[in-house]
Scaffold this motif. Sequence first.
Motif, mmCIF file in Angstrom:
data_model
loop_
_atom_site.group_PDB
_atom_site.id
_atom_site.type_symbol
_atom_site.label_atom_id
_atom_site.label_comp_id
_atom_site.label_asym_id
_atom_site.label_seq_id
_atom_site.Cartn_x
_atom_site.Cartn_y
_atom_site.Cartn_z
ATOM 1 N N ARG A 137 0.839 -1.204 0.000
ATOM 2 C CA ARG A 137 0.000 0.000 0.000
ATOM 3 C C ARG A 137 0.870 1.250 0.000
ATOM 4 N NH1 ARG A 137 -5.649 -0.111 1.003
ATOM 5 N NH2 ARG A 137 -6.326 -2.129 0.246
ATOM 6 N N ASN A 138 0.544 2.181 -0.905
ATOM 7 C CA ASN A 138 1.369 3.389 -1.012
ATOM 8 C C ASN A 138 0.756 4.577 -0.275
ATOM 9 O OD1 ASN A 138 -0.694 4.280 -2.661
ATOM 10 N ND2 ASN A 138 0.395 3.825 -4.570
ATOM 11 N N ARG A 140 -1.918 6.198 -0.910
ATOM 12 C CA ARG A 140 -2.724 7.098 -1.737
ATOM 13 C C ARG A 140 -4.097 6.473 -1.993
ATOM 14 N NH1 ARG A 140 -0.674 12.173 -2.816
ATOM 15 N NH2 ARG A 140 1.546 12.091 -3.223
ATOM 16 N N LYS A 141 -5.100 7.351 -2.146
ATOM 17 C CA LYS A 141 -6.471 6.845 -2.306
ATOM 18 C C LYS A 141 -7.104 7.320 -3.619
ATOM 19 C CE LYS A 141 -8.912 8.246 1.191
ATOM 20 N NZ LYS A 141 -9.970 8.326 2.207
ATOM 21 N N VAL A 142 -7.824 6.415 -4.257
ATOM 22 C CA VAL A 142 -8.563 6.775 -5.471
ATOM 23 C C VAL A 142 -10.029 6.373 -5.296
ATOM 24 C CG1 VAL A 142 -8.758 6.494 -7.980
ATOM 25 C CG2 VAL A 142 -6.496 6.408 -6.892
ATOM 26 N N LEU A 158 -5.646 -0.440 -10.074
ATOM 27 C CA LEU A 158 -5.098 0.510 -9.099
ATOM 28 C C LEU A 158 -4.776 -0.193 -7.779
ATOM 29 C CD1 LEU A 158 -7.427 3.560 -9.806
ATOM 30 C CD2 LEU A 158 -4.940 3.532 -10.104
ATOM 31 N N TYR A 163 -2.691 1.210 -4.536
ATOM 32 C CA TYR A 163 -3.591 2.295 -4.113
ATOM 33 C C TYR A 163 -4.725 1.763 -3.244
ATOM 34 C CZ TYR A 163 -1.205 5.245 -7.445
ATOM 35 O OH TYR A 163 -0.247 5.955 -8.098
ATOM 36 N N TYR A 228 -9.421 11.819 -1.196
ATOM 37 C CA TYR A 228 -9.011 11.043 -2.367
ATOM 38 C C TYR A 228 -8.063 11.870 -3.227
ATOM 39 C CZ TYR A 228 -12.401 7.559 -1.038
ATOM 40 O OH TYR A 228 -13.067 6.587 -0.351
ATOM 41 N N ASP A 455 -2.205 6.539 -12.053
ATOM 42 C CA ASP A 455 -0.944 6.226 -11.370
ATOM 43 C C ASP A 455 0.114 7.280 -11.710
ATOM 44 O OD1 ASP A 455 0.963 4.646 -9.911
ATOM 45 O OD2 ASP A 455 1.719 3.927 -11.851
#
Lengths: 461, 294
Positions: A137-138, A140-142, A158, A163, A228, A455
């Motif tokens: 997990r990086n 970041r949220k989408v 993703l 993500y 997000y 990305d």
Amino acid sequence: MANKIPRVPVREQDPAIRATNFEEVCYGYNQEEALLEASRCLRCKKPRCVEACPVGINIPEFIAALHEGKLQEAADIISADSSLPSICGRVCPQETQCEGSCILGIKGEPVAIGKLERFVGDWKLQNGAAPKATAPRNGRKVAVIGSGPAGLACASDLARMGYGVKIFEALHEAGGVLVYGIPEFRLPKQRVVAREIEAVKALGVEIETDVIVGRTVTIDSLLDEEGYDAVFIGSGAGLPRFMGIPGENLNGVVSANEFLTRANLMHAYDAEYDTPIYVGQRVVVVGGGNVAMDAVRTAKRLGAEATIVYRRSEKELPARVEEVHHAREEGICFRMLTNPTEVLGDERGWVRGVRCVEMELGEPDESGRRSPVVKPGSEFEIACDVVIMALGTSPNPLLAATTEGLETSRRGCITADEHGATTRKGVFAGGDAVTGAATVILAMGAGRTAAKAIDEYIRSL
Amino acid sequence: MYPILEKRLLAEGIWLMKIHAPRVARSAQPGQFVIVRADAHGERIPLTISDFDAAEGSVTIVTQAIGASTRKICALEQGEALADFAGPLGRPSEFVHLPLEEVRQRRYLFVAGGVGTAPIYPQVKWLKEHGVRADVIIGAKNSRMLIYTDAMRAVAENLYIATDDGSEGFKGMVTGLIEELVEQRGERYDECVAIGPMIMMKFVALTTRKYNLKTTVSLNALMVDGTGMCGACRVTVGGKTRFTCVDGPEFDGHEVDFDEAMRRQGMYRTQEQRAAAIEAEREAGHVCKIGLDK
């Protein structure tokens, strides 16, 4: 020569029996049949099928792996380009894509690529290895809007990249058109769609239902308040069109969307469910696409005498050839070169028929199809109780109306470049919301393309 | 799932339910509705929002148990939960978006009938909070079927009651009371908002047309998705087909084709009635042997 073997026929439910139930029409190949059919592939050096596939699946390679019995390998080859093989194997218009370009089709019958893809996809759903470990997990949220083919494909890619992804779905069940639009007899909900969705969830994707983006939340609130980093719009093309002829608001005139949603999403044909559906004795479906075929065959299964009315000729029918063939086998009546001019009602305001005119084909229009013109003095009536309008759909204007800087075309489609970037920073889009009503595979492909662009965008922040 | 925080009987067959739905509560505005599904087998039905509290994360709905689905919703108890509660849907009332100075110039007359009284409340409350004057007429069959009278009295400038049998307030229809207010008492209004049974809204619109009084009605059309997808809620307004779910639910009452709207509401009635009859038989211990329940 491998191509001396005739195309392996696929087993199907008997038409007389299936016209009374909602079980899947086509049983698909078993392993023996699939391996035999796979042996027909010539493994062309310059495979035309790959060029004709909207997402460029390496067809000869997956078929070769299948032929050698290496099913996991075949599944992995397809996975590189498609996330929904069980679904696309069933609903892609193969005759105008891969199979339409197969060299074997020139003199004989093309390789049954769709049926082989379905076999590999179904095998993977049942036996395939768990999805490859996702990247860590990086942080970041989408947010993904819509859980149809575009949204599912974008979300799973993703999630694999690391993500945190949440899909927001307006209806109470995930799947979009796969659940509300395409009927059970063509695409089984539990055995196929639900499993594909489970596979996406297994990657860590969350799905929140009952959220109408534009009303419950907005794109701005997702970006500014819920944290997000980007949003993908895969909200499809759900708005039905009507003809604008007199009598369209009579009781008994419904959009194909309404009719199919009642049957598919709401299970109106099952007595255990509360949602009603009205079919009467005779149903006329206006239109010639896959949705029209789905509606007319659903009406038939619910006990009605069911007729397709289409303004062009059989050659121009936009539906998959297999669906038209299945519909004919099931006893659907086709009235080609016929166009309604008025829906006729009785004294209580219920449909009693449709007034139509006969058409003939004139010059080709901008789409290349010969445009129909009215044959003078050809007016006649078809008696019926229900008229289902299957004239195509367009994207819902709600997102554009509630999101500053999100541009749309005149047809209401969201403007996006070839990577899926919209006119609003951080907001991407793909599938029918961008193209207007098209195919599952194009939507799936657009979702994956946008995942790459998202990305890159987030990395550049 | 959406837990029922509170359930109260307002009148015979009319239940108030406060639902825990934080996202809806945060975004709701007067005039909007929600789509509710009682359980996994339930129908999606539209209900106009009767109150909302963003801080508490609650949305109030008022339901009259008349069909199979509304009875199912009303049978749920406090502590249980609704399967789905999606919204807020539709456009908010027009005054929410108009410049406040303009709205403050106006005097509103609200006309509420039966269970339609509940969705009037958030509108009158909003106007009161924003310093706008609004009179309210509540109509019901008799005094026992009146709902929301205390809540409304707290937010309305004047509250008038009309009952068919005269057991409380004015004896007669709400339209008779409108005529009395305007013609006998010389009251002047700039806008009327009517919410209630379709037939009541039709006759309110016919009455106010005489006074050239702009009238907004909130239509309770049939819907499946509530987001513009199905078109079941088609209604003719000013000669044009509109979707109640996305273009409404509020429309100019003088432009609505009520006869068509009422006819369209009955599209599935025979089936629903049949289902309800079979259900009642089943409850009474009758097992259908000739397949009518299939």
